[in-house]
Design a protein around this motif. Structure first.
Motif, short mmCIF file in Angstrom:
data_model
loop_
_atom_site.label_atom_id
_atom_site.label_comp_id
_atom_site.label_asym_id
_atom_site.label_seq_id
_atom_site.Cartn_x
_atom_site.Cartn_y
_atom_site.Cartn_z
N ARG A 229 0.85 -1.19 0.00
CA ARG A 229 0.00 0.00 0.00
C ARG A 229 0.88 1.24 0.00
N ALA A 230 0.46 2.27 -0.72
CA ALA A 230 1.17 3.55 -0.74
C ALA A 230 0.18 4.69 -0.65
N GLY A 231 0.49 5.71 0.12
CA GLY A 231 -0.39 6.86 0.26
C GLY A 231 -0.37 7.36 1.69
N HIS A 232 -1.46 8.05 2.08
CA HIS A 232 -1.51 8.57 3.45
C HIS A 232 -2.28 7.64 4.39
N HIS A 233 -2.79 6.52 3.87
CA HIS A 233 -3.43 5.47 4.67
C HIS A 233 -4.59 5.99 5.50
N CYS A 234 -5.29 6.99 4.99
CA CYS A 234 -6.40 7.61 5.73
C CYS A 234 -5.94 8.13 7.09
N CYS A 235 -4.73 8.67 7.12
CA CYS A 235 -4.16 9.22 8.36
C CYS A 235 -3.39 10.49 8.04
N GLN A 236 -4.05 11.47 7.44
CA GLN A 236 -3.35 12.68 7.02
C GLN A 236 -2.74 13.47 8.19
N PRO A 237 -3.43 13.63 9.33
CA PRO A 237 -2.77 14.30 10.46
C PRO A 237 -1.50 13.59 10.91
N LEU A 238 -1.53 12.26 10.89
CA LEU A 238 -0.34 11.51 11.28
C LEU A 238 0.78 11.70 10.26
N MET A 239 0.44 11.76 8.98
CA MET A 239 1.46 12.01 7.97
C MET A 239 2.15 13.35 8.22
N ARG A 240 1.37 14.36 8.58
CA ARG A 240 1.97 15.67 8.87
C ARG A 240 2.86 15.59 10.09
N TRP A 241 2.45 14.80 11.09
CA TRP A 241 3.28 14.62 12.28
C TRP A 241 4.59 13.91 11.91
N LEU A 242 4.52 12.97 10.96
CA LEU A 242 5.72 12.27 10.50
C LEU A 242 6.55 13.11 9.53
N GLU A 243 5.99 14.26 9.12
CA GLU A 243 6.63 15.14 8.12
C GLU A 243 6.84 14.39 6.81
N ALA A 244 5.79 13.65 6.45
CA ALA A 244 5.81 12.90 5.19
C ALA A 244 4.45 13.07 4.52
N SER A 245 4.46 13.35 3.22
CA SER A 245 3.18 13.49 2.52
C SER A 245 2.49 12.15 2.36
N SER A 246 3.28 11.09 2.27
CA SER A 246 2.74 9.75 2.15
C SER A 246 3.85 8.76 2.50
#
Length: 408
Positions: A357-374
């Motif tokens: 799987r590739a993307g934000h995994h329905c976790c966009q706030p977590l992606m921002r916390w990880l400093e990764a778009s996906s």
């Protein structure tokens, strides 16, 4: 039965994709189905297909027995006190929305608090945003440690006497974190709040005991645990369910209907308006039989070992970034490969017959916390092997070569 033998019970895995034997590493999104589940659904449609609860003819009775039998299996599987505490839904998303729309909107007001975490799937975040907007309650977040874990000391600080709902994922679908939901629930209850658990990523992979967790609500999906899509369940303590209003209205969920008013059936039927997902429930019951035959302890142990092996092997690849804790994690590994976009990583791996799987995994706030778009994610299940992990590692090295990166 080892994972190689188990793999043979899943017909879809016996195929080639793009000229290579399939390696399926996307079970966190949806698991594959064993032949026993497929046959159970097929048998229902060929022999027992009828509506439930309403008819007195033989097919209707068979269908009702199968449907309610599945409810009893779910109750035993998660150790609910009684089958009435199991509401069949379309899945985790519907279950969490039911709690938010029925319980929380009726019990939250301005000045109250709803506590969640930044790692929540959108299904366990957006419903609470909507409740906060509708009621004036405040949405608060338990902070994450650098590895994505939660400290109970932080939980103690965030939850207050104004907190009415605490809703936390049991297992993160990105970080692989296994959250201490039992202890979080104890803190919530001390302050008079209810505890809601998103069990989408835990129920397929480990023993779940809702009485031991003492959670007030527990939601999960069938399609992640070898059952068909479109079926899931919400566990709720009966006292809470009895005081909740349905959010869907129509046939099956009513007791008496007049021209200007109606009354509802007892739980759980008041929450199952319309023709229910009968074949899905049959499939879920068959999936539970399948998982219990193998043994949930054995499944959990296998995945822990395989996850540790995958984390170790992937960490050897130069330029890779791995997310989440280094140990005590569930059976998935989320990563980024240098500057290669996760979608490109997934595309190259797919050419080698490897599904991730590739993307934000329905976790966009977590992606921002990880400093990764996906990110890219490889998720493991009972039918995966060390050879699957080795194929993934080989594929990632080939991906680096394809995009011109040095091989670690």
């Amino acid at each position: 039965m080892n994972s190689a033998q188990i793999r043979k019970l899943f017909p879809i895995l016996d195929q080639e994709v793009n000229g290579h034997p399939l390696v399926y590493l996307d079970s966190a999104a949806s698991s594959q189905k064993p032949i026993s589940v497929i046959e159970a659904v097929k048998h229902y449609y060929e022999h027992d297909n009828a509506n439930v609860h309403r008819g007195v003819h033989t097919l209707g009775s068979r269908a009702t027995d199968a449907y309610e039998g599945a409810r009893s299996k779910v109750a035993r599987f998660i150790n609910a006190k009684r089958s009435e505490e199991i509401v069949f839904t379309r899945g985790t998303t519907t279950s969490l929305n039911l709690v938010a729309s029925s319980y929380a909107r009726a019990n939250c007001k301005e000045g109250d608090e709803i506590v969640i975490t930044p790692m929540e799937h959108h299904s366990n975040l957006i419903p609470w945003q909507q409740v906060a907007k509708a009621t004036g309650a405040t949405l608060k977040y338990i902070p994450l440690q650098p590895d994505g874990t939660i400290l109970l000391s932080d939980v103690e600080q965030v939850i207050t006497d104004r907190t009415k709902v605490v809703s936390v994922t049991h297992v993160s679908n990105v970080l692989g974190v296994i959250n201490p939901v039992k202890q979080i629930g104890e803190i919530a209850h001390r302050h008079g709040a209810i505890m809601v658990v998103d069990g989408a990523q835990s129920t397929p992979h480990m023993k779940v005991d809702v009485q031991d967790l003492d959670c007030d609500f527990f939601a999960f999906s069938g399609h992640k645990m070898c059952a068909p899509t479109g079926i899931g369940a919400l566990y709720g303590k009966k006292a809470l369910l009895n005081n909740m209003e349905p959010i869907e209205f129509g046939g099956e969920m009513i007791d008496e209907v007049g021209l200007y008013d109606s009354t509802w059936k007892e739980v759980p039927y008041r929450f199952e308006g319309g023709t229910p997902i009968i074949a899905g429930a049959v499939g879920l019951g068959a999936a539970i039989d399948f998982l219990q035959e193998i043994g949930m302890d054995e499944i959990e142990q296998h995945e822990k070992q395989l996850s540790a092996y995958a984390y170790e092997r992937l960490s050897e690849i130069e330029g890779i970034t791995l997310y989440g804790p280094t140990k005590d994690r569930s059976g998935l590994v989320t990563f980024n490969l240098g500057e290669v976009h996760p979608h490109d990583v997934a595309t190259v791996l797919d050419a080698e017959g490897i599904a991730i799987r590739a993307g934000h995994h329905c976790c966009q706030p977590l992606m921002r916390w990880l400093e990764a778009s996906s990110t890219a994610r490889a998720s493991l299940y009972l039918y995966n092997t060390e050879e699957d992990v080795d194929r993934l590692v080989k594929g990632l090295i080939q991906t680096k070569e394809y995009f011109g990166y040095a091989i670690g």
